[in-house]
Structures are given as structure tokens and as C-alpha cells.
Design an enzyme around this catalytic site. Structure first.
Site, PDB file in Angstrom:
ATOM      1  N   GLU A  72       0.843  -1.193   0.000  1.00 46.79           N
ATOM      2  CA  GLU A  72       0.000   0.000   0.000  1.00 46.79           C
ATOM      3  C   GLU A  72       0.873   1.236   0.000  1.00 46.79           C
ATOM      4  OE1 GLU A  72      -4.085   1.730   1.955  1.00 46.79           O
ATOM      5  OE2 GLU A  72      -3.277  -0.206   2.562  1.00 46.79           O
ATOM      6  N   GLY A  73       0.670   2.094  -0.994  1.00 47.28           N
ATOM      7  CA  GLY A  73       1.413   3.337  -1.098  1.00 47.28           C
ATOM      8  C   GLY A  73       0.609   4.497  -0.558  1.00 47.28           C
TER       9      GLY A  73
ATOM     10  N   GLY B  15      -3.009   4.485  -2.242  1.00 50.13           N
ATOM     11  CA  GLY B  15      -3.921   3.365  -2.175  1.00 50.13           C
ATOM     12  C   GLY B  15      -3.204   2.037  -2.309  1.00 50.13           C
ATOM     13  N   PRO B  16      -3.938   0.922  -2.132  1.00 50.22           N
ATOM     14  CA  PRO B  16      -3.338  -0.414  -2.173  1.00 50.22           C
ATOM     15  C   PRO B  16      -3.054  -0.893  -3.590  1.00 50.22           C
ATOM     16  CG  PRO B  16      -5.705  -0.572  -1.818  1.00 50.22           C
ATOM     17  CD  PRO B  16      -5.375   0.893  -1.808  1.00 50.22           C
TER      18      PRO B  16
ATOM     19  N   LYS C  61      -3.302  -1.185  -9.209  1.00 48.53           N
ATOM     20  CA  LYS C  61      -3.155  -0.087  -8.252  1.00 48.53           C
ATOM     21  C   LYS C  61      -4.506   0.602  -8.094  1.00 48.53           C
ATOM     22  CE  LYS C  61      -0.603   4.294  -7.778  1.00 48.53           C
ATOM     23  NZ  LYS C  61       0.404   5.153  -8.440  1.00 48.53           N
TER      24      LYS C  61
ATOM     25  N   ASP D 192       9.719  11.490  -7.628  1.00 44.89           N
ATOM     26  CA  ASP D 192       9.585  10.587  -6.486  1.00 44.89           C
ATOM     27  C   ASP D 192      10.456   9.350  -6.672  1.00 44.89           C
ATOM     28  OD1 ASP D 192       8.642   9.959  -3.990  1.00 44.89           O
ATOM     29  OD2 ASP D 192       6.762   9.078  -4.691  1.00 44.89           O
TER      30      ASP D 192
END
Length: 603
Positions: free
Chosen positions: A259-260, A263-264, A279, A375
Site C-alpha cells: 500500500e502506497g 492506495g493499495p 493499483k 519521487d
């Protein structure tokens, strides 16, 4: 419209969307369409031609228009008397040229399956092959038993045939008319015929005007995410929510990969047998419409062995789901920092670092427009079956025009990987990615995260510890002790490159193409260009004016961002004072709004 044998066909000229069910006004028949022509500029599901269709005794006008679907097309006969029926399906290929034309347009093939009452009756049906050419009519007859007062005819495209001839988005089942007649003879001796539907007679000028008006209104709407994707010209498949729900076994926790911040992510098996990483963006996710579209549009245009592949997406209501290729060895942070059976030896680690550098070089220097990932971190670099690295998660990516020297933007990313000029001033260039890469390179080499509170004080911050060892000429002590064998020359180059990438001044950081050359040894690295950044030399100063209570907290962790904790930090258009800010470089996502809130609240 009147057809052969005096049969009157009811027109099907309904404008359908990617997932729509339509019931006729007579309530004798209904139609269900599923699928989206993601690679077609005109997504209409009705095709027509002015050419004459031959090979039929019926009215040729019936075959000048047909309904086409990108995936699944169902017709239902409703309120039928139970008994045996003869089903007649009539087809004519009006989208392809004949093979005798000897042009590439004559290479088109339309192949689909025909199901009646849920039973496969014709597999790999090819209209032009059955008719003996294009613009020729052909019909298929089937004997069917109706037992529950309805009839279902299902035409399903199974991915066979061609998809881009004569232009993109000409595939899937295509049909001209549907007819069903009961085989029973009622009282009175007359045969009772049930009319189902004649497909889409030519609508004329009024119909065309209506279609253009509908599309104009829909394109003007800014709230329909599907239309925004259409305007972007997305080349990727659109999945239905039901399909992804089935692929993940109703998003079962047993299939959850992680999970980021948005969301999972679940592992799922798609209908064509491929495994995908699905995702699912949460409704409360900070990733809004613009970031969702950015991720789709960005990855759609990228093709590189070190970038993750996007299979498609799902947009239904407020559901937003991305479907990536599944990489069985997950991310490098899981491989390096968690207990598992996967051991990365030195050659593998070096190749992971080199592959990541090549992927970033492609984003910065080869793609047009240039792309800043924003990122880059260990959890966003995935490993395939051969342990080849692939950069993922482009939700924060920024397009970067060649003429611009930098972008001024609010800060978004992950603490611990943020370049100082970006974290403090929102000054974004590709050099911010290069700084993050330097941190990732040190993590790969050392086998530890950039921040670890369980270690001794001088080792807590990886970057600070790396510089300490470098100044003491003990750089190789940074290498993961689990590596009993490693190439000292490669390890030394990797350390020097990482330190050069994390210089305080963006100008001092090399371009990613030069980083690749330095890692491979094709470009000589001059260690005289390496100097310890000011954010490391200044961050742990001692304030002699502190109170006794503050002295008791002197061992509190301080991040490099706290080097100027009594200064005003300008963040976008908002300036806020942040004395005593404690931001641990933990692997959490910091969005554009979250970062500002963290500073203001003193968290």
C-alpha cells in the site's frame, strides 16, 4: 426497414457508450455493450458505408450500417414463448478492403466468437472469410431452445484478428441484422414470427448532426474523466471494474502486494492470462484527476526496458485503477531491507543501479517533452524475473519543456530523498531526480535505508555516514557486510557517483547520461569535484542559549532539513516559520498539500 420475405426490421440506431444497456421502446429486445475504443479517435459503435453490399436477397440497405463493439456485444429477445426457434444472424464486412486490392488495407481480419444462450456455437468466426470477400452478405442460422422466455445472443471479441486496419480501433464483433422465428405452429395453422432487431439503418443527416452535437457537449464537460482520457488519445486498454474485481478475487487481502500513499496494490490475473499489478487509488487519495491523468498519459508515451509498462486503466464512477505489468520480485527496498529469500549479490546490485540510471537518463534527455519523476526512491524501483530494474509510479511526474531552466512548484515527494533546493524553495529541475538517485545508489550499495534510528548516532543518516567514511578514506566500509565478495573498483565508482549526485548545488550534480558513463567507466570521475555539502556541515550546530529542558532533548534526531530551523521556509506562495521542526526521513509520501501542513503544524 423492410427486408427479404416481407420481414420488417426494427432499427437499432442507439448511441451507446463503453458500458451501456439499452431496452427498446417496444420492450421486445435489448442490447448490452461493453468495451472502449481507447485507440480510436471516433468512439462511435455504429459503422456505415455508401458502397453496395452484394450476395443477399434481402434489402441491401440493411447491410450498409452495422453495429461494432470493441469487446462484448449482446442482444436479448424478451417475452418470448418457450419453445424451439431458428436464429438468423446476418453479417457484411464493410470496414475493410478486399484482399484483391493488394494494399495493406486489405490485410484486415475480424475474428470473434458467437454464443447463443451462453453456449459457444461458432468459434473464430471471420465475416469476410465466410462471405467470400468484403462488402458481401452472409448469414448464420442456429436452432435454439428458449426455456425461460428470453433469448441471449452474445458476440465476443477474444483478441484475435487485426486491430489497426484500416485505422486504429477497427476490431471486435460486427453485425448487420438479428432475426428469430419460432418453429412451433400455433392454433390457426399460421407460423408465428418474432422480430428481434435490424441493426442500425442509415440515420441520415439528422442522425449525424445529433451525434456531433452529443460529442461536442460531452467534450465540453470538464467533469468526465473518461472524456479527458479520450482527448489525450490514450493508447491503452480500459478495463471494467467487474473484470479487475474478478482478477483480484474481489480485491482479496491475500492478493495485496502493498500500500502506497495513494492506495493499495493487488496482484491479479487478467482475462487474457497475464498477471498484473492493480493499483487501486483510494477515494480519499491526494492523487486527484490531474495526477491520475498525468500517470496514464506519461507512461503511455514511454518505452524503455527500465520503465514499468502500463497495461491500462479503469474509470467507473469515482473508481480510478491503474493496471501495470506484474513484477514478481517487487521493489528493491523489499529486497534489501526486509527479510526474504531473495539475495542480491554485487553484480546484481551494480546492474540495478546502472539500469535505474539509464531509465532516468531516458526520462530526462531522450523523451519529449522531458520528464522529471519527482519521487525516485527505493520502493518505486521494481525488479522483474531477471532482476532488471524498472522505474514505476509516475503520479507526481512533471513534464519539462526544453526551453525552461526550472519549474517552480509545490513540494511533493518522499522525505529523505528530496533535493535541498526543491524541498526548501520548490525549485524543480531534473537535478532533483539526480539527488534522489544518489541516495538510492547508497542504499543499494549499503543494503540499508537512508534513515535508521536503530543504529549508532553517527550512522543514523546514511548520507552523513557516507560522507564521514569518505573523508576518513574508509568509503568501502559502507558496502553491505552481507556481501562477502564485491568489485572494489565498481563499489568505489558507485560511491563517488552517489556523493557527486548529492551535492548541495544542482549545478555540481552531473546529468544522468554522464552518471551512466561514470558508472560504466566510460567517463573518468574527478574526485576534486566532490565536496561535502553545507547542509551536512551545518545541520548539527549547538545552540548555547538552549534551556535545561532543551538540553535534555539534545539527542533528538535532526534531519538535514532542520539545518535552518529558525529561518523562514518559503513553500510555493506560502511562507511559514518552523522552529523545532522534527521531520524524520521515513518512507512516506509527502503530497503538495501535506508537506505544507506538516511544516505549519510542527509535526
Amino acid at each position: 426497414m423492410k427486408g427479404g420475405n416481407g420481414i420488417i426490421y426494427e432499427a437499432d440506431n442507439t448511441i451507446l457508450g463503453p458500458a451501456m444497456f439499452y431496452l427498446s421502446s417496444t420492450e421486445k429486445w435489448a442490447i448490452s455493450n461493453v468495451g472502449f475504443f481507447a485507440d480510436r479517435e471516433d468512439p462511435r459503435y455504429v459503422v456505415n458505408t455508401s458502397a453496395q453490399v452484394t450476395g443477399t436477397d434481402a434489402n441491401p440497405e440493411l447491410f450498409r450500417t452495422a453495429r461494432m463493439s470493441p469487446g462484448s456485444l449482446r442482444y436479448y429477445g424478451l417475452g418470448l414463448k418457450n419453445g424451439s426457434y431458428t436464429i438468423t444472424l446476418q453479417f457484411a464486412e464493410i470496414s475493410f478492403e478486399d484482399q484483391s486490392s493488394r494494399t495493406w488495407k486489405g490485410l484486415g481480419r475480424r475474428v470473434f466468437d458467437i454464443y447463443i444462450q451462453g453456449i459457444l456455437r461458432e468459434k473464430d468466426f471471420d465475416i469476410s472469410k465466410a462471405a467470400g470477400g468484403v462488402y458481401r452478405a452472409t448469414e448464420m442460422k442456429f436452432n435454439v431452445t428458449v426455456s425461460e422466455n428470453y433469448l441471449e445472443i452474445h458476440l465476443f471479441w477474444a483478441g484475435k484478428g487485426t486491430c489497426c486496419i484500416p485505422q486504429s480501433g477497427f476490431y471486435g464483433p460486427l453485425i448487420s441484422t438479428v432475426h428469430a422465428a419460432t418453429d412451433s405452429v400455433p392454433t390457426g395453422g399460421k407460423n408465428l414470427t418474432w422480430l428481434i432487431v435490424g441493426i442500425a439503418v442509415p440515420a441520415g443527416i439528422l442522425g449525424l448532426m445529433l451525434v456531433f452535437a452529443v460529442f461536442y457537449i460531452r467534450r465540453k464537460s470538464g467533469n468526465d474523466l473518461e472524456e479527458v482520457l479520450f482527448e489525450l488519445g490514450s493508447r491503452h486498454k480500459t478495463f471494467s471494474y467487474a473484470e479487475l474485481k474478478a482478477a483480484t478475487e474481489d480485491f482479496s487481502s491475500s492478493n495485496k502486494l502493498g500500500e502506497g500513499g495513494y492506495g493499495p496494490v493487488y496482484k491479479g490475473t487478467l482475462f487474457d492470462g497475464r498477471e498484473g499489478a492493480i493499483k487501486q487509488l483510494s477515494v480519499a487519495s491526494h492523487q486527484g484527476t490531474s495526477q491520475f491523468i498525468t500517470e496514464i498519459d506519461t507512461i503511455s508515451a514511454l518505452q524503455h526496458r527500465n520503465l514499468v509498462r502500463l497495461y491500462g486503466c479503469c474509470i467507473e464512477g469515482n473508481r480510478r485503477i491503474l493496471v501495470y505489468e506484474y513484477l514478481e520480485n517487487k521493489s528493491i527496498d523489499q529486497a534489501l531491507f526486509e527479510k526474504n529469500e531473495l539475495f542480491l549479490d554485487w553484480p546484481t546490485r551494480f546492474n540495478i543501479c546502472l539500469g535505474t540510471a539509464r531509465g532516468l537518463a531516458y526520462l530526462h534527455e531522450e523523451s519529449r517533452p522531458r520528464i522529471v519523476h519527482r519521487d525516485v526512491k527505493a520502493s518505486n524501483i521494481l525488479l522483474d524475473a531477471e532482476l532488471c530494474p524498472k522505474i514505476s509510479d509516475f503520479g507526481l511526474a512533471k513534464l519539462y519543456e526544453d526551453k525552461k531552466t526550472h519549474i517552480s512548484t509545490r513540494v511533493a515527494g518522499t522525505i529523505g530523498y528530496l533535493a535541498p533546493e526543491y524541498a526548501l524553495r520548490g525549485h524543480l529541475t531534473e537535478k532533483a531526480d539526480i539527488f534522489s538517485f544518489g541516495v538510492v545508489a547508497l542504499e543499494i550499495l549499503s543494503g540499508r535505508p537512508n534513515f535508521d534510528n536503530s543504529l549508532e548516532s553517527e550512522m543514523i543518516f546514511l548520507l552523513d555516514w557516507a560522507w564521514t567514511l569518505y573523508e576518513e578514506r574508509h568509503s568501502l566500509e559502507l558496502v553491505d557486510p552481507r556481501l562477502t565478495e564485491f568489485d572494489e573498483n565498481e563499489a568505489t565508482r558507485m560511491i563517488h557517483v552517489a556523493l557527486l549526485c548529492t551535492q548541495a548545488s544542482p549545478i555540481m550534480r552531473p546529468a544522468m547520461s554522464r552518471v551512466v558513463g561514470m558508472l560504466t567507466g566510460d567517463i573518468e570521475l574527478d574526485t576534486r569535484d566532490i565536496s561535502k555539502p553545507s547542509y551536512l556541515t551545518d545541520w548539527n550546530f549547538k545552540d548555547v542559549t538552549r534551556s535545561l529542558s532543551e538540553e535534555e532533548d539534545s539527542n533528538r534526531l535532526v534531519t538535514p532539513m532542520e539545518s535552518k530551523s529558525h529561518d523562514n521556509i518559503q513553500h510555493g506562495n506560502t511562507t511559514s516559520s518552523s522552529p523545532g521542526v522534527d521531520i524524520s526521513p521515513s518512507p512516506i509520501n509527502v503530497t503538495e498539500t501535506m508537506f505544507s501542513d506538516i511544516i505549519k503544524d510542527g509535526r
